[in-house]
Motif scaffolding. Structure first.
Motif, mmCIF file in Angstrom:
data_model
loop_
_atom_site.group_PDB
_atom_site.id
_atom_site.type_symbol
_atom_site.label_atom_id
_atom_site.label_comp_id
_atom_site.label_asym_id
_atom_site.label_seq_id
_atom_site.Cartn_x
_atom_site.Cartn_y
_atom_site.Cartn_z
ATOM 1 N N GLU A 78 0.831 -1.206 0.000
ATOM 2 C CA GLU A 78 0.000 0.000 0.000
ATOM 3 C C GLU A 78 0.864 1.255 0.000
ATOM 4 O O GLU A 78 0.542 2.247 -0.666
ATOM 5 C CB GLU A 78 -0.947 -0.022 1.197
ATOM 6 N N ALA A 81 2.395 1.711 -3.486
ATOM 7 C CA ALA A 81 1.407 2.185 -4.462
ATOM 8 C C ALA A 81 1.284 3.699 -4.459
ATOM 9 O O ALA A 81 0.953 4.301 -5.493
ATOM 10 C CB ALA A 81 0.052 1.539 -4.192
ATOM 11 N N THR A 82 1.575 4.338 -3.326
ATOM 12 C CA THR A 82 1.473 5.805 -3.258
ATOM 13 C C THR A 82 2.554 6.482 -4.094
ATOM 14 O O THR A 82 2.446 7.679 -4.387
ATOM 15 C CB THR A 82 1.579 6.305 -1.802
ATOM 16 N N ASP A 86 -1.069 8.125 -11.631
ATOM 17 C CA ASP A 86 -1.962 7.746 -12.723
ATOM 18 C C ASP A 86 -1.287 8.011 -14.065
ATOM 19 O O ASP A 86 -0.596 9.013 -14.244
ATOM 20 C CB ASP A 86 -3.270 8.558 -12.648
ATOM 21 N N THR A 104 -3.089 -3.846 -5.672
ATOM 22 C CA THR A 104 -3.429 -2.526 -5.139
ATOM 23 C C THR A 104 -3.451 -1.476 -6.247
ATOM 24 O O THR A 104 -4.374 -0.655 -6.336
ATOM 25 C CB THR A 104 -2.414 -2.119 -4.049
ATOM 26 N N LEU A 105 -2.442 -1.497 -7.116
ATOM 27 C CA LEU A 105 -2.393 -0.540 -8.222
ATOM 28 C C LEU A 105 -3.555 -0.748 -9.187
ATOM 29 O O LEU A 105 -4.178 0.224 -9.649
ATOM 30 C CB LEU A 105 -1.069 -0.673 -8.970
ATOM 31 N N GLU A 107 -6.459 -1.843 -8.627
ATOM 32 C CA GLU A 107 -7.748 -1.473 -8.037
ATOM 33 C C GLU A 107 -7.903 0.025 -7.806
ATOM 34 O O GLU A 107 -9.024 0.518 -7.733
ATOM 35 C CB GLU A 107 -7.937 -2.230 -6.719
ATOM 36 N N HIS A 108 -6.764 0.750 -7.702
ATOM 37 C CA HIS A 108 -6.862 2.147 -7.275
ATOM 38 C C HIS A 108 -6.194 3.156 -8.215
ATOM 39 O O HIS A 108 -6.374 4.365 -8.032
ATOM 40 C CB HIS A 108 -6.249 2.302 -5.877
ATOM 41 N N LYS A 109 -5.437 2.709 -9.200
ATOM 42 C CA LYS A 109 -4.736 3.646 -10.082
ATOM 43 C C LYS A 109 -5.020 3.320 -11.540
ATOM 44 O O LYS A 109 -5.350 2.190 -11.894
ATOM 45 C CB LYS A 109 -3.212 3.578 -9.836
ATOM 46 N N ARG A 110 -4.893 4.332 -12.387
ATOM 47 C CA ARG A 110 -5.007 4.134 -13.838
ATOM 48 C C ARG A 110 -3.585 3.979 -14.390
ATOM 49 O O ARG A 110 -2.927 4.965 -14.733
ATOM 50 C CB ARG A 110 -5.726 5.313 -14.482
ATOM 51 N N THR A 127 -9.783 -7.097 -13.151
ATOM 52 C CA THR A 127 -9.656 -5.653 -12.974
ATOM 53 C C THR A 127 -9.660 -4.968 -14.339
ATOM 54 O O THR A 127 -9.540 -5.612 -15.382
ATOM 55 C CB THR A 127 -8.335 -5.300 -12.248
ATOM 56 N N CYS A 129 -7.367 -2.852 -15.205
ATOM 57 C CA CYS A 129 -5.989 -2.471 -15.466
ATOM 58 C C CYS A 129 -5.455 -3.153 -16.726
ATOM 59 O O CYS A 129 -5.703 -4.343 -16.953
ATOM 60 C CB CYS A 129 -5.127 -2.857 -14.261
#
Length: 252
Positions: A78, A81-82, A86, A104-105, A107-110, A127, A129
Motif C-alpha cells: 500500500e 502504491a502511493t 496515474d 493494489t495498483l 484497483e486504485h490507479k489508472r 480488474t 488495469c
C-alpha cells in the motif's frame, strides 16, 4: 522435535517472522534455550535464522509466500502504491509483496502494468488495469517467465518505475537472488535505467544468495519495514539508496 520446538515452528510459520525475545517470552524459556531450539530447527531445514529472528524457509510458490506475514506485506504494498502516479507504466517483477502491489495498483490507479509473472497477470484478470505479460520460458513453481526471450522482450518495452523483489542483501555483495534465471531477468530490467525500487520485508537483509542483482547503484529506493537494523539502513544510504521504512502493526 519436542513440543516447544513444534510451537516455535508454528509461530514462525503463522507470523512470517518472530524475534528470539518474543519467542522466549511466549514459551517461557530463556533466549539461550530459544537459540538452541532455532539452531536445531535450522539444521533440520524447518526454518532459517536472520539477525535475532527466525523466518520460514523460502518457497518459490507465490501463494505460499504471500500468506507468510501477509499483513506486513500488504502494508508495504500500500505504501509502494502511493509512489505510482496515474498514467504511468510500471514493471512489477515476481514475488509476494509485488503481487500485492500489483493488485493494489490495479484497483486504485489508472496504470499499465508490465510483468513476467503469470501469477500476477492472473491475479488481475477481473480488474480494468491493462496488463502486459512478457513471454519466455515458463518457470512452473514460481509461475514466472525467464530466459533469453524474456530478456529480449524487456529490452523492447519501456516503463517509468520497476519494483523488484530480492532474496538477500549484504554490503559486500549488494542485493542477491536465489535463482539464476530470475536474477538475469532482474538485471535486464536494471539495464533499462528506469527508477528501480526494492520492495521487501526486512528479513531478507543479512542473508546472502549466489546471484548478484545490481550493482547496488542501479537501485534508487528500498521500501521495507522497521525491522531493518540501523547499520544496514546506513549502508544503503551510503550507497545512495533512499530507504522508506514502513512501520509494522503490533502482533495481536
Amino acid at each position: 522435535m519436542n513440543s516447544r520446538q513444534q510451537i516455535i515452528l508454528q509461530m514462525v510459520i503463522d507470523q512470517g517472522r518472530m524475534s528470539v525475545t518474543d519467542l522466549a517470552k511466549t514459551t517461557g524459556v530463556s533466549e539461550v534455550t530459544i537459540r538452541q531450539d532455532l539452531n536445531l530447527l535450522e539444521k533440520r531445514s524447518y526454518l532459517r535464522r536472520a539477525h535475532g529472528y527466525a523466518v520460514p524457509l523460502e518457497s518459490d510458490d507465490v501463494e505460499t509466500r504471500m500468506m507468510n506475514n501477509y499483513t506486513l506485506k500488504r502494508t508495504l504494498a500500500e505504501f509502494a502504491a502511493t509512489l505510482v502516479n496515474d498514467g504511468e507504466t510500471v514493471f512489477i517483477e515476481n514475488g509476494s509483496s509485488n503481487a500485492l502491489l500489483a493488485r493494489t495498483l490495479a484497483e486504485h490507479k489508472r496504470v499499465t502494468l508490465i510483468t513476467v509473472s503469470s501469477y500476477i497477470a492472473h491475479l488481475l484478470k477481473d480488474t480494468n488495469c491493462e496488463v502486459i505479460l512478457l513471454g519466455g520460458i515458463y518457470q512452473k513453481k514460481s509461475e514466472s517467465m525467464v530466459g533469453p526471450l524474456t530478456r529480449q522482450f524487456i529490452q523492447q518495452v519501456h516503463f517509468n518505475k520497476a519494483f523488484i523483489g530480492i532474496d538477500g542483501f549484504l554490503p559486500e555483495t549488494g542485493f542477491t537472488g536465489r535463482d539464476m534465471m530470475r536474477a538475469d531477468v532482474v538485471n535486464a530490467v536494471l539495464e533499462k535505467g528506469s527508477e528501480a525500487i526494492v520492495l521487501t520485508d526486512s528479513s531478507k537483509f543479512g542473508a546472502i544468495h549466489p546471484y548478484t542483482l545490481g550493482p547496488i547503484e542501479c537501485f534508487s529506493r528500498v521500501i521495507t519495514d522497521d525491522g531493518l537494523n540501523a547499520t544496514t539502513h546506513q549502508q544503503l544510504l551510503d550507497n545512495g539508496v533512499q530507504v522508506d521504512i514502513v512501520k509494522q502493526f503490533p502482533l495481536s
